[in-house]
Design a protein around this motif. Structure first.
Motif, mmCIF file in Angstrom:
data_model
loop_
_atom_site.group_PDB
_atom_site.id
_atom_site.type_symbol
_atom_site.label_atom_id
_atom_site.label_comp_id
_atom_site.label_asym_id
_atom_site.label_seq_id
_atom_site.Cartn_x
_atom_site.Cartn_y
_atom_site.Cartn_z
ATOM 1 N N ARG A 73 -44.358 -64.903 39.587
ATOM 2 C CA ARG A 73 -44.820 -63.595 39.111
ATOM 3 C C ARG A 73 -45.295 -62.722 40.275
ATOM 4 N N ASP A 78 -42.328 -61.285 41.936
ATOM 5 C CA ASP A 78 -41.804 -60.192 41.109
ATOM 6 C C ASP A 78 -42.579 -58.902 41.344
ATOM 7 N N VAL A 121 -39.967 -55.058 35.597
ATOM 8 C CA VAL A 121 -40.514 -56.235 36.275
ATOM 9 C C VAL A 121 -42.006 -56.053 36.540
ATOM 10 N N THR A 150 -38.118 -60.444 34.742
ATOM 11 C CA THR A 150 -38.299 -61.107 36.027
ATOM 12 C C THR A 150 -37.035 -60.881 36.840
ATOM 13 N N TRP A 151 -37.144 -60.888 38.150
ATOM 14 C CA TRP A 151 -35.943 -60.621 38.950
ATOM 15 C C TRP A 151 -34.897 -61.711 38.775
ATOM 16 N N ASP A 175 -36.445 -67.700 44.785
ATOM 17 C CA ASP A 175 -36.363 -66.323 44.295
ATOM 18 C C ASP A 175 -36.117 -65.335 45.429
#
Length: 647
Positions: free
Chosen positions: A542, A545, A576, A582-583, A633
């Motif tokens: 998070r 993001d 986002v 979320t990405w 990510d």
């Protein structure tokens, strides 16, 4: 049919696997049936039961109906003279059912019977016997006073301490985790469990009705049961306190006079408030102890460096207190937040996280320092040297206080402890090979032979307690193959609570145990685990993001010329930031994977003109959840940068 065993299951696949194994061993030679009522588990419990225990009568609910309704479903199809209500996180020795039935056959006045309970380390658990909640009992229980005076027959009457641990006696209430009741008595008292109780106190109600019908509830310590209390129901939270006390209120309204019921409920509600406040304070202290300690270290370091810099290095006038009050709290707050976001306060403590957190925090502070007015910018050197000295001080004091046992809550990454396996030679080799593939499994010292012949083992079973102490063993693994649960119980009693115990049954990929009655059961398993299920990983995802979305908005004048669909890109940034997206997400939602928001990008590198088929995409989603790190990510976002507006 002599006996019907009814087990209500909810997401405890590994524990019910061992439970059923012990039940079927204990049921040998008895006309018995086993009924499992599953309350819509999501951990493949039903698949395992059908595959390994096809003789079980399995009821699969499509929703969680609660403990009472689920047990009543089992009673409705049960055919036994006796009904055993059993929790899935329990283990019984081979003579357990025979002795329980024998007592009931010999004592027709007994309407129900319950065993002595121990936790996963062999420690006696007092909740096998209880008293009905009188006014004083309810007050002492709901406020927690009974825990302070554990041996008092007045303050701790809730746990019926007037009856000794090894004394067979009539009591008011038996534990619903294991309670054998005559079917004829269930019919006389208008059914088993009142469905007004979703969870907790349903055993109070049943025992009360049994007693009112003229039968006895017998505490029978001639048999012992392991109860991995906490795995199927979490009991250390304020939510538990509220649910339990709500259930207690139902009991009081049903069985006590209106006047007494009102007074009871008022005091119960007062107890709930007191427990809630104490629980919140306790949880806050538990969570904040280490950050507060670190903040104190950093405050002391800043104060020392400021004084040293002013008096010994620069020989200038002291820095005004007003300037210090405006800057020190901000600096310390940034450092503590940086330590938190770098995982210093997560369960697995790593010294490298302290160094990284302090380094990042210092960079942020120096950037903030540059924005301050001149009167508040007294020296960058103070910040840099304070960060260095504070880092060294924290690492040293964390280690020292941990080793002194003062900061037991600091979870260090440790080498696996030493363990020993109780098994015959062939089973030992299989078990040891399995453990090599299990993360955090203990370092195996060797084998203890369960039969009389030592052979090439390190010790025989009668020598287990002495050998474990001499070898500095921390964990004992019992392989239940050619080895009895009854003998395991005896060895646990002899070795005592100094050790951790695990059970491994034939054909299983898991090693089940629990370190105390207050913790959820712990286990080793070869089954797939998902990194993304970890709170720290979800938190870091998070954060990535939020920070990346904010950075993309700042850089949008440049990125609008790079990304496809610029308008959608900006709306994705907002989505986002707001927490709606979320990405990086799954290609499709899968019920067995950790829940995350819908993704802008998939969990793989996008190739123009190509999309993996459904099976391949699912496999990539699984690998993403299983191997997730923060770098995952970041790498996928950078690789797929031009597709941030869609693909």
């Amino acid at each position: 049919m002599k006996l019907s065993v009814i087990i209500v299951n909810y997401n405890v696949k590994y524990f019910i696997e061992v439970c059923l194994h012990s039940v079927f061993r204990a049921a040998e030679g008895i006309a018995a049936e086993v009924i499992v009522v599953d309350n819509n588990s999501k951990d493949d419990s039903c698949t395992m039961i059908r595959a390994k225990y096809p003789q079980v009568r399995l009821i699969e609910n499509k929703e969680n109906l609660g403990f009472s309704r689920a047990n009543n479903q089992g009673v409705a199809i049960a055919q036994g003279e006796y009904i055993l209500f059993l929790n899935p996180d329990t283990v019984m020795p081979e003579d357990f059912l025979r002795k329980m039935i024998g007592y009931m056959d010999a004592h027709p006045e007994a309407g129900s019977i319950g065993p002595r309970l121990i936790d996963g380390r062999g420690k006696y658990a007092p909740d096998g016997k209880k008293s009905f909640p009188s006014l004083s009992v309810a007050i002492f229980k709901t406020t927690g006073i009974n825990k302070i005076f554990k041996n008092s027959t007045y303050f701790n009457k809730y746990y019926a301490v007037h009856v000794q641990e090894h004394e067979t006696a009539e009591v008011d209430i038996l534990s619903g985790c294991c309670m054998m009741v005559r079917r004829s008595v269930i019919d006389k008292v208008n059914g088993a469990f009142d469905e007004a109780y979703f969870m907790y106190c349903e055993d109070f109600d049943l025992c009360y009705r049994i007693q009112k019908a003229g039968y006895k509830n017998i505490y029978y310590p001639e048999v012992t049961l392991i109860h991995y209390k906490g795995e199927s129901t979490r009991k250390a939270t304020i939510s538990h306190v509220r649910i339990f006390n709500d259930a207690l209120s139902v009991f009081v309204r049903k069985h006590y006079s209106k006047t007494n019921a009102r007074l009871f409920i008022m005091l119960i509600n007062v107890g709930i408030v007191l427990r809630a406040v104490l629980s919140v304070v306790k949880q806050l202290l538990k969570v904040l102890r280490l950050p507060i300690f670190d903040a104190a270290i950093l405050l002391g370091t800043l104060a020392f460096m400021t004084t040293f810099w002013v008096e010994e290095v620069k020989h200038i006038l002291p820095i005004p207190l007003e300037s210090i009050l405006k800057t020190f709290p901000v600096y310390i707050g940034i450092w503590i937040l940086s330590l938190f976001f770098n995982g210093v306060y997560d369960q697995a403590y790593k010294a490298t996280r302290v160094v990284r957190g302090m380094a990042i925090g210092t960079v942020v502070i120096l950037a903030y320092y540059g924005l301050l007015p001149p009167e508040l910018r007294y020296s960058r050197a103070i910040i840099i040297f304070s960060a260095f000295i504070g880092t060294v001080a924290m690492l040293g004091l964390h280690g020292l206080l941990y080793r002194l046992g003062i900061f037991k809550f600091i979870r260090y990454d440790q080498l696996p402890g030493k363990g020993v396996i109780v098994a015959h030679e062939a089973e030992y080799e299989r078990t040891r090979a399995t453990l090599k593939n299990v993360h955090y499994a203990p370092e195996i010292t060797g084998r203890v032979e369960p039969s009389g012949e030592k052979g090439n083992s390190l010790a025989t079973l009668p020598e287990l307690s002495k050998f474990a102490y001499a070898a500095g063993v921390e964990e004992i693994i019992f392989c239940i193959n050619g080895f009895s649960y009854a003998e395991m119980f005896r060895q646990m009693e002899q070795c005592g609570i100094a050790y951790e115990y695990k059970i491994h049954i034939p054909g299983s990929n898991s090693f089940v145990g629990s370190n105390s009655s207050q913790t959820a059961g712990d286990l080793y398993t070869l089954d797939r685990r998902y990194n993304l299920a970890d709170f720290a990983k979800q938190r870091n995802k998070r954060l990535i993001d939020v920070f990346s979305a904010f950075a993309f908005i700042l850089l949008s004048p440049i990125l609008l010329f790079i990304v496809k669909k610029p308008g959608v890109f900006l709306s994705n940034c907002i989505a986002v930031l707001s927490g709606r997206r979320t990405w990086i997400g799954y290609s499709h939602q899968h019920p067995y994977l950790p829940r995350i928001r819908k993704g802008v990008l998939p969990a793989y590198n996008i190739v123009a003109g190509y999309r993996p088929d459904e099976d391949a995409a699912e496999k990539l989603d699984v690998l993403y959840a299983q191997d997730y790190t923060s770098d995952t990510d970041i790498r996928l976002i950078l690789k797929n940068l031009k597709y941030l507006g869609g693909f």
